[in-house]
Design an enzyme around this catalytic site. Structure first.
Site, short mmCIF file in Angstrom:
data_model
loop_
_atom_site.label_atom_id
_atom_site.label_comp_id
_atom_site.label_asym_id
_atom_site.label_seq_id
_atom_site.Cartn_x
_atom_site.Cartn_y
_atom_site.Cartn_z
N MET A 135 0.85 -1.20 0.00
CA MET A 135 0.00 0.00 0.00
C MET A 135 0.88 1.25 0.00
SD MET A 135 -3.43 -0.95 2.05
CE MET A 135 -2.84 -0.64 3.69
N GLY A 136 2.15 1.08 -0.34
CA GLY A 136 3.05 2.23 -0.44
C GLY A 136 3.55 2.71 0.90
N ASN A 137 4.06 3.94 0.92
CA ASN A 137 4.75 4.49 2.09
C ASN A 137 5.82 3.48 2.55
OD1 ASN A 137 4.46 5.28 5.48
ND2 ASN A 137 5.04 6.75 3.93
N LEU A 138 6.67 3.17 1.61
CA LEU A 138 7.59 2.04 1.78
C LEU A 138 8.67 2.31 2.83
CD1 LEU A 138 8.01 1.20 -2.01
CD2 LEU A 138 6.34 0.30 -0.38
N GLY A 161 11.18 -2.62 5.73
CA GLY A 161 10.49 -3.91 5.73
C GLY A 161 10.01 -4.26 4.32
N HIS A 162 9.41 -3.28 3.64
CA HIS A 162 8.96 -3.52 2.25
C HIS A 162 10.16 -3.83 1.36
CE1 HIS A 162 5.59 -0.72 3.54
NE2 HIS A 162 4.92 -1.75 3.07
N GLY A 193 5.01 -9.93 4.17
CA GLY A 193 5.71 -9.84 5.45
C GLY A 193 4.99 -10.65 6.52
O1 PAF Z 1 -0.22 -5.64 3.72
C1 PAF Z 1 -0.62 -4.76 2.94
O2 PAF Z 1 0.03 -3.76 2.70
C2 PAF Z 1 -1.98 -4.92 2.29
O3 PAF Z 1 -2.89 -5.53 3.14
C3 PAF Z 1 -1.93 -5.64 0.94
C4 PAF Z 1 -1.44 -7.07 1.09
C5 PAF Z 1 -1.03 -4.88 -0.02
C6 PAF Z 1 -3.33 -5.71 0.31
O4 PAF Z 1 -3.86 -4.44 0.09
#
Ligand code: PAF
Length: 284
Positions: free
Chosen positions: A30-33, A36-37, A149
């Protein structure tokens, strides 16, 4: 890195790679990386020739009064970070691309049972929104493998169950929770914490770790462990949704002899809803 906003462009690019016999990994976000991402993206590179990341703040998984409108949207910085991680393709759809007929009345995917417990009990409809958007994204991207994650442990379970039940042709890989030095699990929502709350926040992980240690030492009074921890956290200013010891394989209440456990918690601290978990493997 190429950025596309439409399913058509996404499919064209992925089809080209597939045609060349390349393996595709997908990281939904969902962005705002944060780091962890980026760890998920690094794992994706290990798994495949091409890495696709999506950024989509999915309205379907937010309840009324939750933070859909205020959820941090930082696409420009996110794009730079993904570029540095050598991401091949960023899928950045608008809500109208994902839900062209609107969200009301949209087909939904509900994984029964597990979706209603723990976070599901406190966020009704949340996991249906997650399962639905992930199923759509999987169909759009058509990757060989998707990376999630483990911080969102219950989410990972829901996705795994959906993929198994619907026989979706994708492998799901979980990556260990990335933590700040304090132990606080990295999360986009940590930015809602005021400085004093940020100092208090690692107590959540510390409390789960304490339960994990006691379990390893042979403590079997799960209810007492959960109750004591909730009490301590509430006293420290957390507003607890739950602290729960579950079987790590299926999130059921553990029975005697279960060796693989997970201790999970969710709590509101100031403006942030924090979740965390620790897996515990008990000896023979
Ligand atoms: O974990 C997230 O960021 C969200 O739940 C996901 C898996 C991208 C689904 O919108």
């Amino acid at each position: 890195m190429r950025t596309v906003e439409t399913i058509r462009d996404l499919r064209e690019q992925v089809a080209e790679w597939r045609g060349a016999g390349e393996r595709i990994a997908f990281v939904p976000t969902m962005g705002n990386l944060h780091d962890g991402h980026l760890k998920l993206v690094k794992e994706a590179h290990k798994q495949a020739d091409r890495v696709v990341v999506s950024i989509f703040v999915n309205p379907l998984q937010f309840g009324e009064g939750e933070d859909f409108d205020s959820y941090p949207r930082t696409e420009e910085v996110d794009q730079q970070l993904l570029e540095l991680e050598q991401t091949d393709l960023l899928f950045l759809p608008q809500v109208s691309e994902m839900y062209p007929r609107g969200q009301d009345g949209h087909t939904e995917i509900t994984v029964p049972g597990i979706s209603k417990e723990l976070c599901g009990a406190h966020r009704p409809g949340h996991f249906t929104g997650v399962a639905t958007v992930c199923c759509k994204l999987f169909n759009m991207v058509q990757a060989d493998v998707a990376i999630f994650g483990e911080k969102d442990f219950q989410q990972l379970m829901v996705i795994r169950r959906m993929v198994a039940d619907l026989v979706l042709p994708i492998e799901i890989i979980g990556v260990a929770t990335d933590r700040e030095e304090s132990g606080l699990a990295r999360s986009s929502r940590n930015r809602y914490l005021q400085p004093q709350e940020k100092e208090a926040a690692p107590f959540l992980h510390a409390t789960l770790q304490e339960i994990a240690d006691l379990l390893k030492q042979g403590d079997k009074d799960f209810h007492k462990l959960e109750r004591d921890a909730a009490h301590k956290l509430n006293a420290a200013g957390f507003n607890i949704d739950y602290v729960s010891i579950r079987h790590a394989g299926d999130l059921q209440i553990p029975v005697a002899g279960d060796k693989l456990l997970v201790v999970l918690a969710a709590a509101q601290l100031g403006g942030a809803r924090l979740i965390d978990n620790i897996q515990v493997e008990l000896g023979q």
